[in-house]
Design a protein around this motif. Sequence first.
Motif, PDB file in Angstrom:
ATOM      1  N   VAL A 143       8.188  13.705  -6.808  1.00  0.00           N
ATOM      2  CA  VAL A 143       7.746  12.348  -6.547  1.00  0.00           C
ATOM      3  C   VAL A 143       7.720  12.151  -5.037  1.00  0.00           C
ATOM      4  O   VAL A 143       8.595  12.646  -4.323  1.00  0.00           O
ATOM      5  CB  VAL A 143       8.683  11.337  -7.235  1.00  0.00           C
ATOM      6  N   TYR A 144       6.671  11.457  -4.524  1.00  0.00           N
ATOM      7  CA  TYR A 144       6.558  11.345  -3.070  1.00  0.00           C
ATOM      8  C   TYR A 144       6.021   9.981  -2.663  1.00  0.00           C
ATOM      9  O   TYR A 144       5.542   9.191  -3.485  1.00  0.00           O
ATOM     10  CB  TYR A 144       5.681  12.455  -2.495  1.00  0.00           C
ATOM     11  N   TYR A 145       6.130   9.682  -1.370  1.00  0.00           N
ATOM     12  CA  TYR A 145       5.480   8.514  -0.790  1.00  0.00           C
ATOM     13  C   TYR A 145       5.071   8.843   0.630  1.00  0.00           C
ATOM     14  O   TYR A 145       5.466   9.866   1.189  1.00  0.00           O
ATOM     15  CB  TYR A 145       6.370   7.280  -0.857  1.00  0.00           C
ATOM     16  N   ASP A 167      22.775  15.344  -5.762  1.00  0.00           N
ATOM     17  CA  ASP A 167      22.165  16.508  -5.131  1.00  0.00           C
ATOM     18  C   ASP A 167      20.663  16.287  -5.072  1.00  0.00           C
ATOM     19  O   ASP A 167      20.058  15.874  -6.070  1.00  0.00           O
ATOM     20  CB  ASP A 167      22.452  17.784  -5.928  1.00  0.00           C
ATOM     21  N   MET A 168      20.077  16.565  -3.920  1.00  0.00           N
ATOM     22  CA  MET A 168      18.662  16.303  -3.738  1.00  0.00           C
ATOM     23  C   MET A 168      18.011  17.452  -2.978  1.00  0.00           C
ATOM     24  O   MET A 168      18.606  18.026  -2.059  1.00  0.00           O
ATOM     25  CB  MET A 168      18.464  14.992  -2.955  1.00  0.00           C
ATOM     26  N   THR A 169      16.782  17.770  -3.379  1.00  0.00           N
ATOM     27  CA  THR A 169      15.930  18.670  -2.609  1.00  0.00           C
ATOM     28  C   THR A 169      14.679  17.895  -2.225  1.00  0.00           C
ATOM     29  O   THR A 169      14.038  17.291  -3.099  1.00  0.00           O
ATOM     30  CB  THR A 169      15.539  19.909  -3.430  1.00  0.00           C
ATOM     31  N   PHE A 170      14.355  17.857  -0.938  1.00  0.00           N
ATOM     32  CA  PHE A 170      13.155  17.143  -0.512  1.00  0.00           C
ATOM     33  C   PHE A 170      12.366  17.998   0.483  1.00  0.00           C
ATOM     34  O   PHE A 170      12.902  18.921   1.108  1.00  0.00           O
ATOM     35  CB  PHE A 170      13.492  15.774   0.091  1.00  0.00           C
ATOM     36  N   THR A 171      11.082  17.677   0.623  1.00  0.00           N
ATOM     37  CA  THR A 171      10.180  18.415   1.505  1.00  0.00           C
ATOM     38  C   THR A 171       9.364  17.425   2.319  1.00  0.00           C
ATOM     39  O   THR A 171       8.938  16.387   1.804  1.00  0.00           O
ATOM     40  CB  THR A 171       9.228  19.303   0.678  1.00  0.00           C
ATOM     41  N   VAL A 172       9.126  17.732   3.590  1.00  0.00           N
ATOM     42  CA  VAL A 172       8.232  16.925   4.430  1.00  0.00           C
ATOM     43  C   VAL A 172       7.004  17.756   4.781  1.00  0.00           C
ATOM     44  O   VAL A 172       7.050  18.992   4.809  1.00  0.00           O
ATOM     45  CB  VAL A 172       8.939  16.451   5.712  1.00  0.00           C
ATOM     46  N   ASP A 173       5.885  17.066   5.047  1.00  0.00           N
ATOM     47  CA  ASP A 173       4.686  17.797   5.447  1.00  0.00           C
ATOM     48  C   ASP A 173       4.608  17.902   6.974  1.00  0.00           C
ATOM     49  O   ASP A 173       5.478  17.397   7.695  1.00  0.00           O
ATOM     50  CB  ASP A 173       3.430  17.174   4.840  1.00  0.00           C
ATOM     51  N   GLN A 174       3.554  18.544   7.466  1.00  0.00           N
ATOM     52  CA  GLN A 174       3.446  18.799   8.901  1.00  0.00           C
ATOM     53  C   GLN A 174       3.318  17.500   9.692  1.00  0.00           C
ATOM     54  O   GLN A 174       3.864  17.366  10.787  1.00  0.00           O
ATOM     55  CB  GLN A 174       2.254  19.713   9.187  1.00  0.00           C
ATOM     56  N   ALA A 175       2.583  16.525   9.132  1.00  0.00           N
ATOM     57  CA  ALA A 175       2.421  15.260   9.841  1.00  0.00           C
ATOM     58  C   ALA A 175       3.756  14.556  10.028  1.00  0.00           C
ATOM     59  O   ALA A 175       4.022  13.965  11.089  1.00  0.00           O
ATOM     60  CB  ALA A 175       1.439  14.363   9.077  1.00  0.00           C
ATOM     61  N   PHE A 176       4.604  14.612   9.006  1.00  0.00           N
ATOM     62  CA  PHE A 176       5.930  14.002   9.129  1.00  0.00           C
ATOM     63  C   PHE A 176       6.751  14.750  10.181  1.00  0.00           C
ATOM     64  O   PHE A 176       7.405  14.140  11.032  1.00  0.00           O
ATOM     65  CB  PHE A 176       6.648  14.031   7.784  1.00  0.00           C
ATOM     66  N   LYS A 177       6.733  16.068  10.129  1.00  0.00           N
ATOM     67  CA  LYS A 177       7.459  16.859  11.112  1.00  0.00           C
ATOM     68  C   LYS A 177       6.997  16.531  12.524  1.00  0.00           C
ATOM     69  O   LYS A 177       7.818  16.328  13.430  1.00  0.00           O
ATOM     70  CB  LYS A 177       7.259  18.353  10.802  1.00  0.00           C
ATOM     71  N   ASP A 178       5.696  16.448  12.713  1.00  0.00           N
ATOM     72  CA  ASP A 178       5.155  16.173  14.047  1.00  0.00           C
ATOM     73  C   ASP A 178       5.488  14.772  14.539  1.00  0.00           C
ATOM     74  O   ASP A 178       5.560  14.531  15.749  1.00  0.00           O
ATOM     75  CB  ASP A 178       3.639  16.362  14.041  1.00  0.00           C
ATOM     76  N   VAL A 229       7.082   6.988  12.063  1.00  0.00           N
ATOM     77  CA  VAL A 229       6.863   7.966  11.011  1.00  0.00           C
ATOM     78  C   VAL A 229       5.387   8.085  10.662  1.00  0.00           C
ATOM     79  O   VAL A 229       4.610   7.140  10.812  1.00  0.00           O
ATOM     80  CB  VAL A 229       7.682   7.564   9.756  1.00  0.00           C
ATOM     81  N   ALA A 230       5.013   9.262  10.193  1.00  0.00           N
ATOM     82  CA  ALA A 230       3.697   9.520   9.621  1.00  0.00           C
ATOM     83  C   ALA A 230       3.873  10.610   8.574  1.00  0.00           C
ATOM     84  O   ALA A 230       4.899  11.282   8.520  1.00  0.00           O
ATOM     85  CB  ALA A 230       2.708   9.948  10.702  1.00  0.00           C
ATOM     86  N   GLY A 231       2.855  10.795   7.725  1.00  0.00           N
ATOM     87  CA  GLY A 231       2.898  11.899   6.784  1.00  0.00           C
ATOM     88  C   GLY A 231       3.596  11.565   5.483  1.00  0.00           C
ATOM     89  O   GLY A 231       3.747  10.405   5.100  1.00  0.00           O
ATOM     90  N   ARG A 232       4.065  12.591   4.804  1.00  0.00           N
ATOM     91  CA  ARG A 232       4.537  12.503   3.425  1.00  0.00           C
ATOM     92  C   ARG A 232       5.939  13.088   3.288  1.00  0.00           C
ATOM     93  O   ARG A 232       6.259  14.109   3.888  1.00  0.00           O
ATOM     94  CB  ARG A 232       3.573  13.256   2.500  1.00  0.00           C
ATOM     95  N   VAL A 233       6.751  12.423   2.446  1.00  0.00           N
ATOM     96  CA  VAL A 233       8.063  12.936   2.058  1.00  0.00           C
ATOM     97  C   VAL A 233       8.079  13.060   0.537  1.00  0.00           C
ATOM     98  O   VAL A 233       7.782  12.089  -0.166  1.00  0.00           O
ATOM     99  CB  VAL A 233       9.210  12.022   2.518  1.00  0.00           C
ATOM    100  N   GLU A 273       0.808  -1.220   0.000  1.00  0.00           N
ATOM    101  CA  GLU A 273       0.000   0.000   0.000  1.00  0.00           C
ATOM    102  C   GLU A 273       0.844   1.274   0.000  1.00  0.00           C
ATOM    103  O   GLU A 273       0.335   2.372  -0.221  1.00  0.00           O
ATOM    104  CB  GLU A 273      -0.955   0.020   1.204  1.00  0.00           C
ATOM    105  N   VAL A 274       2.152   1.162   0.279  1.00  0.00           N
ATOM    106  CA  VAL A 274       3.043   2.323   0.211  1.00  0.00           C
ATOM    107  C   VAL A 274       3.621   2.361  -1.202  1.00  0.00           C
ATOM    108  O   VAL A 274       4.412   1.495  -1.584  1.00  0.00           O
ATOM    109  CB  VAL A 274       4.167   2.238   1.263  1.00  0.00           C
ATOM    110  N   THR A 275       3.243   3.348  -1.974  1.00  0.00           N
ATOM    111  CA  THR A 275       3.585   3.378  -3.392  1.00  0.00           C
ATOM    112  C   THR A 275       4.206   4.714  -3.789  1.00  0.00           C
ATOM    113  O   THR A 275       4.115   5.704  -3.064  1.00  0.00           O
ATOM    114  CB  THR A 275       2.333   3.144  -4.248  1.00  0.00           C
ATOM    115  N   VAL A 276       4.814   4.720  -4.964  1.00  0.00           N
ATOM    116  CA  VAL A 276       5.314   5.956  -5.552  1.00  0.00           C
ATOM    117  C   VAL A 276       4.120   6.768  -6.047  1.00  0.00           C
ATOM    118  O   VAL A 276       3.238   6.251  -6.736  1.00  0.00           O
ATOM    119  CB  VAL A 276       6.254   5.659  -6.734  1.00  0.00           C
TER     120      VAL A 276
END
Length: 566
Positions: free
Chosen positions: A269-271, A296-307, A371-375, A258-261
């Motif tokens: 691109v996220y999971y 070289d990579m740029t990535f972002t996490v959402d609030q749920a991941f941060k929390d 972990v929770a949320g999105r990367v 259930e964890v997919t690209v």
Amino acid sequence: MLQKLLIALCTIFVLSACGGDLDLGPDTLPNQNPDNPEEPEEPEEPEEPAEPRILTFVPFNEAAQADGWASRCVETCNATAELSWNESEEVLAIEPAWASDEDQLEVFSPIDEVNDLEGSHISAWVFVTDAYVSDGNLAAHLVLGNAAGGTAYSRAFEVEAGWNRIEMWEMMAGTGETVIDDEGNESVDYGTFLTHSDGFELRNVNEFGVAFAANGKPTDVVGQLWLDNVTVTPASGTGPLIVEADDEAWTVMDAPGEVTVQRDGEGGVYYEPTAADQKLVYLLEGPVDLVGRSFDMTFTVDQAFKDSGADVQPIIQQNFGSYTGEFGCYVGNGSLTAGEPYEVTCATENEAFVAEEGQNIRVGLQVKNEVAGRVTINSMQINIVSSSGDSGPFTITPTQEAIDAGTWDVDNWQGLAGAAELSFDAGQGALSIAPNWQVTDPDEQYSEGERTVMYVAGEGELPDLEGATVGVELYLGNYYTTENPGLALQIFIQQNSGSYTGNYGSNIAVAAAEDLGDGWYRFERVMTGVPTEPTAQRVGLKLQGAGLETREAEAEPILLRAITVE
């Protein structure tokens, strides 16, 4: 203009994050068990990055790395800059005092002379505050200087507030002559540079940096500029691989079905991982060689991941065999802000990262802790070199790992007693050769002081060397140049199996070498009539001490920092 140094790709794959502190997470980092890549081993303490595989890497993660950096104003300007090491950010801090809106301020560092940078890549990260970019005038250039007094400037990079990566791929110096295109337009051939001195060559480069041009900027703009992760990487033969979000090679690994690209338009691109060690990676197909390379990579996490408090661990890892990986480029949760892109550069010199046809290497990230949320991976480029059919130019540089593995070796006819002793000089990044001139055996043919040192290449690692110029860069102190002259050497290649046929050339006297300054000399010869079937795998030198006035046990070591093939 502001001048500065750059390399990359490091011995291990820990580079400080491009912007802000690099949080290495807890005191120990988890690595994967080679026998079972899904089962973590006991944590190991992360290592600090060593020097990159070839040339130079400056992460400014300690105060000493800021030593030697200086500033200067170009031509008639009167601007000055105070330089210091910013401990909390681990950067070189630059505080300019501008004198006019036409100032060109350089921040630069001397380096040990690099024989040839043609085709190489240089990059640096520059942090600029809002005040510097509000009028849109400030520009940054990469700058190189060589031992002949020449200077070359890259094109101008228009900087934005925050961190900026400035770089040049496949550097080539032009002729400096005026050329006319098909439409009759005149221009000067400066190669890949914006401009350079007359006769400038990318040989014996001994200085680099970054230059800032005021370009009409008001003089009352003040505040620090930061410099970080200055990198010079070897010639690749290709530019970077820009990995697009819609590339089918993106995949999720070590995760339930259930964890997919997933893809987010232009966002990347996220999971949405559900447990530690689940991976979002790009499968880089072989044949490919990532030894001494970076991504070289740029990535972002959402609030749920941060929390959730989870961390992110960029990785490069075999997707075959022992699943060897580099895991040191660790980003702790405390360094992350929800919704804000985080930039990181990671590199490796691990010699395991060579994939053959049918194999692949996974490059991307995994999550750690609950972990929770999105990367989301917003962007990624892999600074890649193909391992198939590469004919150079390239450089072979010693490392402790290679010496321990026996890749650097001795092969003296007079036996082990008369062989040189090899070790690694970490301060110089060079092979230290203790020749043991005093050891002789009158019953042996080569008792007069021949000492053989060689690099034993892997199968298919060296190209066809017919017609190639092989160079050796050595440090020779006063013992060999003034106190005890007479040393000569041969540059040779040889089969590593079969009949062990070799090609040895004639002796080269020390006096015939190219002086690279500060005791460093370059010897070279053109290879003709090279062995075939099997091809040569040994390349090195024979130190000929028969002409020395004395052969003493106290003779200082000879350093070898590079063998070049071009």
